[in-house]
Design a protein around this motif. Structure first.
Motif, PDB file in Angstrom:
ATOM      1  N   ARG A 141      66.546 -46.664  55.172  1.00  0.00           N
ATOM      2  CA  ARG A 141      65.502 -47.324  55.989  1.00  0.00           C
ATOM      3  C   ARG A 141      64.236 -46.475  56.097  1.00  0.00           C
ATOM      4  O   ARG A 141      63.382 -46.740  56.951  1.00  0.00           O
ATOM      5  CB  ARG A 141      66.032 -47.609  57.388  1.00  0.00           C
ATOM      6  CG  ARG A 141      66.971 -48.809  57.483  1.00  0.00           C
ATOM      7  CD  ARG A 141      68.376 -48.403  57.683  1.00  0.00           C
ATOM      8  NE  ARG A 141      69.301 -49.519  57.785  1.00  0.00           N
ATOM      9  CZ  ARG A 141      70.634 -49.372  57.788  1.00  0.00           C
ATOM     10  NH1 ARG A 141      71.167 -48.164  57.693  1.00  0.00           N
ATOM     11  NH2 ARG A 141      71.420 -50.403  57.843  1.00  0.00           N
ATOM     12  N   GLY A 195      66.047 -48.420  64.767  1.00  0.00           N
ATOM     13  CA  GLY A 195      67.116 -49.213  65.377  1.00  0.00           C
ATOM     14  C   GLY A 195      68.164 -49.613  64.348  1.00  0.00           C
ATOM     15  O   GLY A 195      69.372 -49.529  64.600  1.00  0.00           O
ATOM     16  N   GLU A 196      67.702 -50.022  63.152  1.00  0.00           N
ATOM     17  CA  GLU A 196      68.645 -50.441  62.105  1.00  0.00           C
ATOM     18  C   GLU A 196      69.490 -49.252  61.638  1.00  0.00           C
ATOM     19  O   GLU A 196      70.688 -49.392  61.374  1.00  0.00           O
ATOM     20  CB  GLU A 196      67.879 -51.027  60.908  1.00  0.00           C
ATOM     21  CG  GLU A 196      67.075 -52.277  61.224  1.00  0.00           C
ATOM     22  CD  GLU A 196      67.916 -53.538  61.224  1.00  0.00           C
ATOM     23  OE1 GLU A 196      68.924 -53.586  60.489  1.00  0.00           O
ATOM     24  OE2 GLU A 196      67.569 -54.472  61.969  1.00  0.00           O
ATOM     25  N   LYS A 202      76.305 -46.552  64.135  1.00  0.00           N
ATOM     26  CA  LYS A 202      77.239 -47.020  65.161  1.00  0.00           C
ATOM     27  C   LYS A 202      78.395 -47.781  64.503  1.00  0.00           C
ATOM     28  O   LYS A 202      79.536 -47.691  64.962  1.00  0.00           O
ATOM     29  CB  LYS A 202      76.495 -47.920  66.148  1.00  0.00           C
ATOM     30  CG  LYS A 202      77.342 -48.454  67.283  1.00  0.00           C
ATOM     31  CD  LYS A 202      77.813 -47.351  68.218  1.00  0.00           C
ATOM     32  CE  LYS A 202      78.718 -47.900  69.309  1.00  0.00           C
ATOM     33  NZ  LYS A 202      79.328 -46.801  70.086  1.00  0.00           N
ATOM     34  N   GLN A 247      68.467 -49.096  74.046  1.00  0.00           N
ATOM     35  CA  GLN A 247      67.022 -49.292  74.230  1.00  0.00           C
ATOM     36  C   GLN A 247      66.671 -49.459  75.702  1.00  0.00           C
ATOM     37  O   GLN A 247      65.555 -49.171  76.118  1.00  0.00           O
ATOM     38  CB  GLN A 247      66.554 -50.510  73.418  1.00  0.00           C
ATOM     39  CG  GLN A 247      66.500 -50.215  71.914  1.00  0.00           C
ATOM     40  CD  GLN A 247      66.221 -51.450  71.079  1.00  0.00           C
ATOM     41  OE1 GLN A 247      66.551 -52.562  71.464  1.00  0.00           O
ATOM     42  NE2 GLN A 247      65.635 -51.249  69.905  1.00  0.00           N
ATOM     43  N   ILE A 267      63.347 -45.543  69.054  1.00  0.00           N
ATOM     44  CA  ILE A 267      64.456 -46.500  68.984  1.00  0.00           C
ATOM     45  C   ILE A 267      63.947 -47.944  68.996  1.00  0.00           C
ATOM     46  O   ILE A 267      64.637 -48.855  68.533  1.00  0.00           O
ATOM     47  CB  ILE A 267      65.473 -46.263  70.128  1.00  0.00           C
ATOM     48  CG1 ILE A 267      66.783 -47.024  69.859  1.00  0.00           C
ATOM     49  CG2 ILE A 267      64.876 -46.625  71.484  1.00  0.00           C
ATOM     50  CD1 ILE A 267      67.911 -46.709  70.812  1.00  0.00           C
ATOM     51  N   ALA A 268      62.734 -48.164  69.482  1.00  0.00           N
ATOM     52  CA  ALA A 268      62.161 -49.518  69.450  1.00  0.00           C
ATOM     53  C   ALA A 268      61.560 -49.854  68.077  1.00  0.00           C
ATOM     54  O   ALA A 268      61.225 -51.005  67.827  1.00  0.00           O
ATOM     55  CB  ALA A 268      61.088 -49.672  70.532  1.00  0.00           C
ATOM     56  N   GLU A 284      70.855 -50.057  48.839  1.00  0.00           N
ATOM     57  CA  GLU A 284      70.764 -51.138  49.828  1.00  0.00           C
ATOM     58  C   GLU A 284      72.102 -51.872  49.938  1.00  0.00           C
ATOM     59  O   GLU A 284      72.496 -52.312  51.016  1.00  0.00           O
ATOM     60  CB  GLU A 284      69.643 -52.120  49.465  1.00  0.00           C
ATOM     61  CG  GLU A 284      68.238 -51.510  49.515  1.00  0.00           C
ATOM     62  CD  GLU A 284      67.743 -51.245  50.936  1.00  0.00           C
ATOM     63  OE1 GLU A 284      68.334 -51.759  51.899  1.00  0.00           O
ATOM     64  OE2 GLU A 284      66.757 -50.492  51.072  1.00  0.00           O
ATOM     65  N   ARG A 325      62.505 -56.069  51.503  1.00  0.00           N
ATOM     66  CA  ARG A 325      61.480 -55.193  52.061  1.00  0.00           C
ATOM     67  C   ARG A 325      60.922 -54.219  51.039  1.00  0.00           C
ATOM     68  O   ARG A 325      59.734 -53.942  51.031  1.00  0.00           O
ATOM     69  CB  ARG A 325      62.055 -54.398  53.251  1.00  0.00           C
ATOM     70  CG  ARG A 325      62.235 -55.240  54.513  1.00  0.00           C
ATOM     71  CD  ARG A 325      62.609 -54.376  55.719  1.00  0.00           C
ATOM     72  NE  ARG A 325      63.963 -53.890  55.680  1.00  0.00           N
ATOM     73  CZ  ARG A 325      64.346 -52.683  55.350  1.00  0.00           C
ATOM     74  NH1 ARG A 325      63.431 -51.775  55.025  1.00  0.00           N
ATOM     75  NH2 ARG A 325      65.611 -52.342  55.346  1.00  0.00           N
ATOM     76  N   LEU A 333      70.290 -46.609  63.427  1.00  0.00           N
ATOM     77  CA  LEU A 333      71.242 -46.276  64.490  1.00  0.00           C
ATOM     78  C   LEU A 333      72.387 -47.288  64.522  1.00  0.00           C
ATOM     79  O   LEU A 333      73.549 -46.916  64.717  1.00  0.00           O
ATOM     80  CB  LEU A 333      70.532 -46.223  65.848  1.00  0.00           C
ATOM     81  CG  LEU A 333      69.480 -45.129  66.021  1.00  0.00           C
ATOM     82  CD1 LEU A 333      68.932 -45.126  67.442  1.00  0.00           C
ATOM     83  CD2 LEU A 333      70.055 -43.754  65.685  1.00  0.00           C
ATOM     84  N   MET A 334      72.081 -48.568  64.305  1.00  0.00           N
ATOM     85  CA  MET A 334      73.158 -49.570  64.267  1.00  0.00           C
ATOM     86  C   MET A 334      74.089 -49.303  63.090  1.00  0.00           C
ATOM     87  O   MET A 334      75.311 -49.459  63.197  1.00  0.00           O
ATOM     88  CB  MET A 334      72.580 -50.981  64.179  1.00  0.00           C
ATOM     89  CG  MET A 334      71.990 -51.474  65.490  1.00  0.00           C
ATOM     90  SD  MET A 334      71.634 -53.270  65.470  1.00  0.00           S
ATOM     91  CE  MET A 334      70.206 -53.340  64.393  1.00  0.00           C
ATOM     92  N   TRP A 342      75.151 -52.541  71.221  1.00  0.00           N
ATOM     93  CA  TRP A 342      74.996 -51.133  71.589  1.00  0.00           C
ATOM     94  C   TRP A 342      73.523 -50.713  71.522  1.00  0.00           C
ATOM     95  O   TRP A 342      73.021 -50.000  72.397  1.00  0.00           O
ATOM     96  CB  TRP A 342      75.840 -50.267  70.647  1.00  0.00           C
ATOM     97  CG  TRP A 342      75.615 -48.787  70.806  1.00  0.00           C
ATOM     98  CD1 TRP A 342      76.194 -47.948  71.711  1.00  0.00           C
ATOM     99  CD2 TRP A 342      74.728 -47.977  70.026  1.00  0.00           C
ATOM    100  NE1 TRP A 342      75.725 -46.670  71.544  1.00  0.00           N
ATOM    101  CE2 TRP A 342      74.830 -46.655  70.513  1.00  0.00           C
ATOM    102  CE3 TRP A 342      73.868 -48.231  68.963  1.00  0.00           C
ATOM    103  CZ2 TRP A 342      74.093 -45.598  69.977  1.00  0.00           C
ATOM    104  CZ3 TRP A 342      73.128 -47.182  68.422  1.00  0.00           C
ATOM    105  CH2 TRP A 342      73.253 -45.885  68.934  1.00  0.00           C
ATOM    106  N   LEU A 343      72.805 -51.174  70.477  1.00  0.00           N
ATOM    107  CA  LEU A 343      71.391 -50.811  70.350  1.00  0.00           C
ATOM    108  C   LEU A 343      70.596 -51.353  71.535  1.00  0.00           C
ATOM    109  O   LEU A 343      69.760 -50.649  72.112  1.00  0.00           O
ATOM    110  CB  LEU A 343      70.817 -51.337  69.033  1.00  0.00           C
ATOM    111  CG  LEU A 343      69.336 -50.981  68.811  1.00  0.00           C
ATOM    112  CD1 LEU A 343      69.170 -49.486  68.579  1.00  0.00           C
ATOM    113  CD2 LEU A 343      68.748 -51.768  67.655  1.00  0.00           C
ATOM    114  N   ALA A 377      77.311 -53.393  67.103  1.00  0.00           N
ATOM    115  CA  ALA A 377      76.251 -52.389  66.953  1.00  0.00           C
ATOM    116  C   ALA A 377      74.945 -52.906  67.537  1.00  0.00           C
ATOM    117  O   ALA A 377      74.173 -52.154  68.144  1.00  0.00           O
ATOM    118  CB  ALA A 377      76.069 -52.027  65.477  1.00  0.00           C
ATOM    119  N   SER A 378      74.697 -54.198  67.373  1.00  0.00           N
ATOM    120  CA  SER A 378      73.475 -54.786  67.909  1.00  0.00           C
ATOM    121  C   SER A 378      73.493 -54.753  69.439  1.00  0.00           C
ATOM    122  O   SER A 378      72.478 -54.441  70.078  1.00  0.00           O
ATOM    123  CB  SER A 378      73.365 -56.219  67.376  1.00  0.00           C
ATOM    124  OG  SER A 378      72.212 -56.825  67.856  1.00  0.00           O
TER     125      SER A 378
END
Lengths: 311, 311
Positions: B220, B255-256, B262, A307, B249-250, A216, A263, B258-259, A302-303, A299-300
């Motif tokens: 993840r 999403g995390e 990226k 989406q 991707i949602a 992590e 998590r 992929l970010m 881009w996501l 990156a956020s």
């Protein structure tokens, strides 16, 4: 007034007191020695002191378990500052004592590994007995119970002793790290050279659980500076981990790593983000590619575009 | 009207056409065979077709490089649907031909590994020559150029041939995966059994670069279903990776991941999130602990509290 009172691990004349006095605000506080780390931290918990300075890590021996265990259990506390102090010992004796007169020596047990080689070379026949603290050892020399004590040179005057030998240390750059602990509040802003402390409980003890914990941090380029396992007290094989990570909880990479731990682990206790002692932002190593706050923001964005199908 | 026209890898009578006709909306579209995968995808790019169905993965041979390369380069396209088709071949001959008459056989090169063992057992002396497609092979048999063709049984009628042997396949459950590709737009909502396709370019080729890429998914709890390296065309040792990951991707965990990619990779191309063919949400494996959307939201709330000192 408790807000003006700082507790510390006593008695007077310990390295902890010296470390506390390096903090600028100590000059305007009432400094109160406490008999133990738990007593110092409880004074903070029950409002008798605004903060307490306690040792947490020794460069020769590693983490100081009494402090780690106190911060891990009980009402939450947070670390706001750290102090690094180079530890060199003086051999304190009553005035007039010569090296050849010394048959018994004393000091806190933590001092022993740092003076062991020196003793073997210079006092091969002297008998060691442990004292409750280095300052207490000095007091016992003053009272005539022992011939000499290893302590900070600064303790000599307090106990009417003289330093027969100074600058005694086995490890070059032996240092002790102290932390200023207070009740939970918002951490100070990032300085660019910060440290974040957490305690992490592992869940079911499956193979790879510790590796998952480390990943992590690694996957977000967050360096670890200390990892210390401690039994949870819930039976053999149940451990929690005290971890110091480079960076501030307000740094995106650190926040993301902590959320990842939160998590997958049954419990995470945030112990604070605070400036690193003795390190300026210029001296902090380069971030791994892709782990700056800007990289996270890009990156956020881009996501969000992906989406929406705006690729 | 291009909105009513679907292109596919032709000619008529290919497995691709059969796969396309399994889509309910195909009944209301004009289905247009194209001579190649690039031609089918270009018809989408230039607006001549609303979408194109092309093969992308073969359970015997792996990823179909022509399709992967087309999706990796040029104007971006996105995948909206996948179709799985079990591939069994029939040996098609002109009426009256017997097995012992067959001296030459043909089919698309991709068919060969799936019929190789059958040929060794039943037509050990026949000569193989490749055709541009299985359907084209059937046409060449019709014209008398070859004695027999391996193709889908459904192709027999189109070319006036008869299936001498059916259900030929070397691997049990040999399947080909086809994707319906369109111009970029917002993906359909998650169904609970989704797949996400991306192409990832690695940066400097340092040791562990691929491992770092995989860790972004693993940390993840995102399973990978396909990973296929492709040269980027920028010299030996320069690779990009086509990756299919479980989830949409949602989904926060996807999403995390992929970010994370990226941030650390020089380029990531999102190729779409779409329902998995032949899998219902009930059949999807359990999520790893701590990777549901709720877990991400809870961890985010905890971080905000910790950043405020509310521990």
């Amino acid at each position: 007034m408790s807000a003006t009172r700082y507790a510390y691990l006593g008695p007077e004349g310990t390295f902890t007191e010296v470390a506390l006095r390096t903090l600028p605000e100590a000059a305007t506080r009432e400094l109160v020695p406490m008999v133990s780390v738990p007593a110092a931290l409880d004074a903070v918990r029950n409002g008798q002191a605004a903060a307490a300075l306690v040792p947490i890590e020794n460069s020769v021996e590693g983490g100081i378990t009494a402090t780690l265990d106190e911060l891990t259990t009980g009402a939450p506390l947070m670390i706001y500052r750290e102090v690094l102090l180079s530890i060199t010992f003086a051999l304190l004796v009553r005035p007039g004592t010569k090296l050849s007169d010394i048959k018994t020596v004393t000091a806190h047990p933590a001092a022993q590994p740092q003076v062991r080689n020196w003793m073997a070379a210079h006092l091969p026949n002297a008998v060691w007995e442990s004292a409750a603290s280095n300052a207490d050892g000095a007091r016992l020399v003053q009272e005539g119970r022992y011939d000499a004590a290893f302590a900070g040179e600064f303790a000599a005057a307090t106990y009417g002793l003289e330093p027969l030998v100074t600058e005694i240390h086995d490890a070059e750059n032996a240092q002790t790290r102290f932390v200023l602990v207070g009740r939970p509040a918002r951490p100070s802003a990032p300085t660019g050279a910060d440290k974040t402390s957490v305690v992490i409980w592992l869940g079911d003890d499956h193979p790879g659980a510790l590796l998952e914990l480390l990943q992590e941090f690694a996957v977000r380029g967050v360096n670890l500076m200390l990892i210390q396992s401690r039994p949870t007290g819930e039976g053999i094989g149940n451990y929690c981990f005290a971890v110091d990570a480079e960076g501030h909880i307000a740094d995106r990479r650190v926040g993301e790593a902590l959320m990842g731990l939160k998590r997958i682990c049954p419990n995470v206790r945030f112990l604070g983000s605070y400036p690193r002692a003795g390190v300026t932002p210029d001296e902090v190593g380069a971030l791994r590619t892709g782990t700056s706050d800007t990289d996270f923001t890009d990156a956020s964005d881009w996501l969000a575009r992906s989406q929406d199908g705006r690729v």
